[in-house]
Enzyme design. Structure first.
Site, short mmCIF file in Angstrom:
data_model
loop_
_atom_site.label_atom_id
_atom_site.label_comp_id
_atom_site.label_asym_id
_atom_site.label_seq_id
_atom_site.Cartn_x
_atom_site.Cartn_y
_atom_site.Cartn_z
N SER A 1 55.34 19.67 120.34
CA SER A 1 54.02 20.15 119.94
C SER A 1 54.13 21.36 119.01
CB SER A 1 53.18 20.44 121.19
OG SER A 1 51.82 20.55 120.86
N ASP B 1 50.84 13.82 121.56
CA ASP B 1 51.49 15.09 121.91
C ASP B 1 52.62 14.90 122.91
OD1 ASP B 1 51.81 17.70 123.45
OD2 ASP B 1 50.40 18.32 121.90
#
Length: 268
Positions: free
Chosen positions: A40, A154
């Site tokens: 991320s 993610d």
């Protein structure tokens, strides 16, 4: 001969500015980073460092205010996410252009989650921008990214601190991990869900606390299964992951977190 390490930078949205301080502090003490894996926001920091864009990344971080955050909130009416990514992609291209993993000054990897299989997808080849976009695509917020037929989101759901991915890049180097999810007690206190609360928290705070607790426990379990040689856990629980306006404080905490544990790193 300087110490060489491989670095695993964990996810944490607005908390990710902490990584800038960590990278700066490691450079200051002469610890050479041989490779970086990022999840991320950690993936963005890894790419910024490997493309010599850390100064620009820090300028962005320190210059971010609520107006900047609104500019990046690109409402989307397409299926898959409520925020588009045109502004974010434009920003990424301003830093990285058409760079590929193979072009970088050191090996890096990014981590995303395959929504169909639930497996971690570690990218080390090809264009870095689609891989970063996948790694930061928080489900329900950003539309997932389709890469080679895989629907990717993610990476925090599968590898919040990418220790194993970092080790694959430089197996002969000790691994240092940065966990942005470890300070849950202070996060619970900041959200008013601790035992000292004056009144019951609202439903949104309860949901956010639950998500934070899930990330903390996933990180804890995976780090126990595959521990780094040294783990850095910054005390940042009192900062909101969704707020990107505390760069000055978080960068300073990142530096201090390295200073607190630098003797352990140098002893590797």
């Amino acid at each position: 001969m300087s110490l060489k390490i491989t670095l695993a930078l964990g996810g944490g949205a607005g908390l990710g500015w902490t990584h800038i301080g960590v990278l700066r502090a490691l450079d200051d003490v002469g610890i050479e980073i041989a490779a970086i894996s990022g999840t991320s926001i950690g993936a963005v920091a890894a790419a910024a460092y490997a493309t010599n864009n850390l100064d620009n990344f820090e300028d962005l971080a320190r210059g971010t205010n609520f107006r900047t955050m609104l500019r990046f909130m690109d409402p989307s009416f397409r299926r898959g996410g409520i925020i588009g990514a045109r502004t974010i992609e434009k920003e990424l291209y301003s830093y990285f252009g058409d760079a590929c993993f193979e072009d970088l000054s050191m090996p890096i990897s990014t981590v995303a989650a395959d929504l169909a299989t639930g497996e971690a997808v570690i990218s080390t080849k090809g264009s870095i921008i689609p891989a970063i976009r996948a790694s930061i695509s928080l489900p329900g917020i950003f539309k997932p990214v389709n890469i080679n037929g895989q629907l990717l989101a993610d990476g925090g759901a599968v590898m919040p601190v990418p220790i194993s991915a970092a080790r694959e890049l430089a197996p002969d180097c000790p691994c240092v991990g940065v966990n942005l999810q470890g300070d849950y007690i202070n996060r619970a206190r900041a959200m008013g869900v601790d035992s000292d609360r004056a009144k019951d928290p609202n439903s949104m705070k309860v949901v956010r606390a639950y998500v934070s607790l899930s990330l903390r426990n996933l990180s804890k379990a995976l780090l126990k299964q595959d521990p780094p040689d040294v783990l850095i856990t910054p005390r940042i629980g009192n900062y909101d992951m969704q707020n990107f306006t505390f760069a000055d404080e978080l960068i300073a905490i990142g530096r201090q977190s390295v200073d607190n544990i630098v003797t352990d790193i140098l002893a590797l």
